[in-house]
Motif scaffolding. Sequence first.
Motif, PDB file in Angstrom:
ATOM      1  N   UNK A 163       0.847  -1.195   0.000  1.00 52.24           N
ATOM      2  CA  UNK A 163       0.000   0.000   0.000  1.00 52.24           C
ATOM      3  C   UNK A 163       0.880   1.240   0.000  1.00 52.24           C
ATOM      4  N   UNK A 164       0.664   2.091  -0.952  1.00 51.36           N
ATOM      5  CA  UNK A 164       1.480   3.289  -1.052  1.00 51.36           C
ATOM      6  C   UNK A 164       0.576   4.452  -1.416  1.00 51.36           C
ATOM      7  N   UNK A 165      -0.241   4.851  -0.489  1.00 54.27           N
ATOM      8  CA  UNK A 165      -1.190   5.925  -0.742  1.00 54.27           C
ATOM      9  C   UNK A 165      -0.478   7.262  -0.896  1.00 54.27           C
ATOM     10  N   UNK A 192       3.820  15.199   6.814  1.00 51.60           N
ATOM     11  CA  UNK A 192       3.028  14.790   5.653  1.00 51.60           C
ATOM     12  C   UNK A 192       2.064  13.682   6.048  1.00 51.60           C
ATOM     13  N   UNK A 193       0.849  13.778   5.556  1.00 52.04           N
ATOM     14  CA  UNK A 193      -0.160  12.753   5.840  1.00 52.04           C
ATOM     15  C   UNK A 193      -0.616  12.107   4.538  1.00 52.04           C
ATOM     16  N   UNK A 194      -0.500  10.796   4.487  1.00 49.33           N
ATOM     17  CA  UNK A 194      -0.997  10.038   3.345  1.00 49.33           C
ATOM     18  C   UNK A 194      -2.414   9.553   3.614  1.00 49.33           C
ATOM     19  N   UNK A 253      -8.559  -1.574   0.217  1.00 49.05           N
ATOM     20  CA  UNK A 253      -7.950  -2.038   1.469  1.00 49.05           C
ATOM     21  C   UNK A 253      -8.980  -1.893   2.596  1.00 49.05           C
ATOM     22  N   UNK A 291     -11.057   0.079   9.410  1.00 48.75           N
ATOM     23  CA  UNK A 291     -12.105   0.160  10.436  1.00 48.75           C
ATOM     24  C   UNK A 291     -12.780   1.522  10.322  1.00 48.75           C
ATOM     25  N   UNK A 302     -13.530  -4.154   9.718  1.00 51.21           N
ATOM     26  CA  UNK A 302     -12.766  -3.497   8.653  1.00 51.21           C
ATOM     27  C   UNK A 302     -13.394  -3.810   7.302  1.00 51.21           C
ATOM     28  N   UNK A 305      -8.978   7.378  14.371  1.00 54.95           N
ATOM     29  CA  UNK A 305      -7.911   6.911  13.496  1.00 54.95           C
ATOM     30  C   UNK A 305      -8.041   7.453  12.067  1.00 54.95           C
ATOM     31  N   UNK A 317      -9.711   7.689   4.603  1.00 55.91           N
ATOM     32  CA  UNK A 317      -8.920   7.444   5.819  1.00 55.91           C
ATOM     33  C   UNK A 317      -7.509   7.973   5.638  1.00 55.91           C
ATOM     34  N   UNK A 318      -7.054   8.676   6.649  1.00 57.04           N
ATOM     35  CA  UNK A 318      -5.656   9.072   6.741  1.00 57.04           C
ATOM     36  C   UNK A 318      -4.877   7.851   7.247  1.00 57.04           C
ATOM     37  N   UNK A 319      -3.842   7.445   6.495  1.00 57.17           N
ATOM     38  CA  UNK A 319      -3.109   6.214   6.827  1.00 57.17           C
ATOM     39  C   UNK A 319      -2.641   6.162   8.272  1.00 57.17           C
ATOM     40  N   UNK A 320      -2.207   7.313   8.778  1.00 56.07           N
ATOM     41  CA  UNK A 320      -1.569   7.322  10.094  1.00 56.07           C
ATOM     42  C   UNK A 320      -2.564   7.589  11.218  1.00 56.07           C
ATOM     43  N   UNK A 321      -3.849   7.824  10.859  1.00 54.13           N
ATOM     44  CA  UNK A 321      -4.864   7.961  11.895  1.00 54.13           C
ATOM     45  C   UNK A 321      -5.069   9.358  12.439  1.00 54.13           C
TER      46      UNK A 321
END
Lengths: 338, 338
Positions: A1-3, A18-20, A41, A44, A194, A260, A277-281
Motif C-alpha cells: 500500500x502506497x497511498x 506529511x499525511x498520506x 484495502x 475500520x 474493517x 484513526x 482514511x488518513x493512513x496514520x490515523x
Amino acid sequence: MNNPVLVEVLRGAVVESRHRGAAAVLDADGTVMARWGDIDQPVFPRSAVKAIQALPLVESGAADAYGFGDREIALACASHSGEPEHVQLAAAMLDKAGLAVDDLECGAHWSFRQDVAVAQARAIDQPTAAHNNCSGKHAGFLCTCRHLDRDHRGYVALGHPAQDAVREAMEVVTGAVHSVDSCGTDGCSIPTYAVPLRSLALGFARLATGAGLGPERGRAARRIFSACMTEPFYVAGTGRADTRMMAAGKGRVFTKTGAEGVFCAAIPELGLGIALKCDDGADRASEVMVATVLALVLGEGDPLAQELRAMARPTITTRLGFDAGGLRPSEALSALPR
Amino acid sequence: MNNPVLVEVLRGAVVESRHRGAAAVLDADGTVMARWGDIDQPVFPRSAVKAIQALPLVESGAADAYGFGDREIALACASHSGEPEHVQLAAAMLDKAGLAVDDLECGAHWSFRQDVAVAQARAIDQPTAAHNNCSGKHAGFLCTCRHLDRDHRGYVALGHPAQDAVREAMEVVTGAVHSVDSCGTDGCSIPTYAVPLRSLALGFARLATGAGLGPERGRAARRIFSACMTEPFYVAGTGRADTRMMAAGKGRVFTKTGAEGVFCAAIPELGLGIALKCDDGADRASEVMVATVLALVLGEGDPLAQELRAMARPTITTRLGFDAGGLRPSEALSALPR
C-alpha cells in the motif's frame, strides 16, 4: 500500500510533516466518481458509521416510541465533546426508556477537547459513561433493546441481538461482508469491522438517496441524515469539524468523523457518498481531506465549496497566538483525479 | 520522499494505521551505523535539541553563577508536563537570577497530559508561562542573558544575542548550516531550523563523546547529558517516554522528544547518536521508533534492550480497560539494516 500524500503541514515555508491517505467518492450504483489511493484495502470505519449503526433505533420504532426528535437522533449518531447539553440529553434519552446512565457499557472518559475537559474538571469529580463521546449511540442501543423487550445487559458484545442488528444494517447498506476475521473492538467496547472505503462510500451514497435500501430503511436513513444536518452541534460540539461543516452546509452535506483518521460524508443533492482514511490515523489531516474532497465535488462556483476550502487550511499558531504555519491539501488533492 | 512504514497500529488482528519515518544512527566521525529512509531531508528538530540549546547556559557560567544543579539543568532541556515540581522549579530558576515568570516570552498552555490538566484546572484559574512545557528552556535563556548582562527583552526573536548563541551552538554541534531559508518559528516563539537527521544524529554522537567540541563545550555537554539522565522526571514528567526510557537506562541512554514526531537520542558508552522523525508528526509512533532503534543498537543480550522493546509495544485499551490492540515496530524495524 502506497497511498499518496494528501495533506501537508507547514512551518514557515518548509513542509514539516506529511499525511498520506485514500479517499473514495461513489454514487449509489457503485460507480467510482473519484478516488485517491487504495480504496479496496479494508479499514475500520469506527465512529464514522454511527448514522448506519443508528438505523435500528429508528427502524424498530424505538425513536418514535420514546418521542425522540432531531436532537436525540443526532446524538445517537454523535461523537460528542461531552459538553453539558450532550451529557444531559444522553441521560434524558435513557430516562425516557426507564433506563439509567449506569446501564451504559461504554466506559467513561474526560472530554477530548481540552477546554471542555477543564470545565468538566471544575464541575464534576469524575466523568461518567454519559460523558463518553459515544453515550448517545449507546443510549440508542439501550432504548432499542428496551423497546423490543430484549435484555439489554451485554448489549455491546459480539453476538448480542443489538450488535447483530447493527451488523445486518452495515452489511445491507455497504454491501460488504462483515466477518469475524475482520472484527476488532472499538474504544466504546462494541464490535467494529474493517471494510473497504469503496463500500463505505457506496453505503453513504445509498443513505443519501435511499437507493437499494427499500422504503422503510430509506425513510429511516433520510430522517437520520436530516436530524444530523439540522442539529450539527449534537453530532460533535463547539468548534468541531462535523459541526462546522454541517452548519455551513445548511442541509447540503452530511459528514461524520471516526477515530484513526476516518471520515464518511455525503452530498444528497448529487447522490454521492464519500469515505476516506488518513493512513496514520490523524484527525487533523482527515478533516482537511474531507473538507477538500467535498469542495472539489461541489465545484468551484459553489459558495459552500469556498467555505470548506477555508476550513481545509487551518492555521498553526505559537502559544502567543502568532502564525507559525498551517495545514493544506497537497497537490494530489488540488483537483478531482481524471 | 518515500520513507518506510516503521510502526503499525493494530486493532484486533488488523493493522488499522501505519506510520512512516526516517532514522539515522551515527558515530561522532560521521559514519552512518544504521539508517532507515531519507536521512538527508531537512526536518525541524523542535524540542528534541533542547540539550544543545542549553549549552550557552552552562558554557556562559550562568548555571554555576545561579547555583543550578542537575534538576535545573534537566529542566532547561525539558518539554515538561507542567506538574507542580516543574512549574515551581522554573519559577525558582528565574527567582535566583532576579527575574520573574512575567519575563518569560513563551506563552501559556494547559498541560498536554490530560490527568495533569485536570489537576491544574482545579488548582489554578489559568496556566501561566511557567506551566508552558518549555518554561525551563526559557528560564535558561533568561538566566544566561542576565548573567551576561544582556537586555533579555525580546530574547525569543531571531537576531537576539540569545538566539544567535543557540544557533552558533547548533551549527557547531551538528555541522549543518542553519539558514534563514530553513527557519520556522517554534510553538514557544523561538526560531527552529530544518536540518537533516544525519546532522542531528552526528550532533548527539558529538555531545555523547565530546569529539570535535573542544574541552569546554565537551564538559558542558557531559554535564547536560548527566543532568538529564540523573533527573529524567525533570526532562518530561510522570509516565512520559523520555522519563521512562532514561529512568530505565540509569545513565546509559539519553533521549529527548520533539514536537511533530522527532526524537534525538544517544548511547554514550557506544559513542552513538540517533535522530529520527515520524513523517506524519505522531508522538505515539516516534516513541515506538526510538525505543526500538535504541534496543537494536544495544543488542539482543542487553537487559535494557528488553525493557525498551517492551516500551515499544504499548497497548490500546477500550474505555473499560480491556485490550483492543496496540502499537508495534514494523518488519522494517525488526533488525538493523545491513
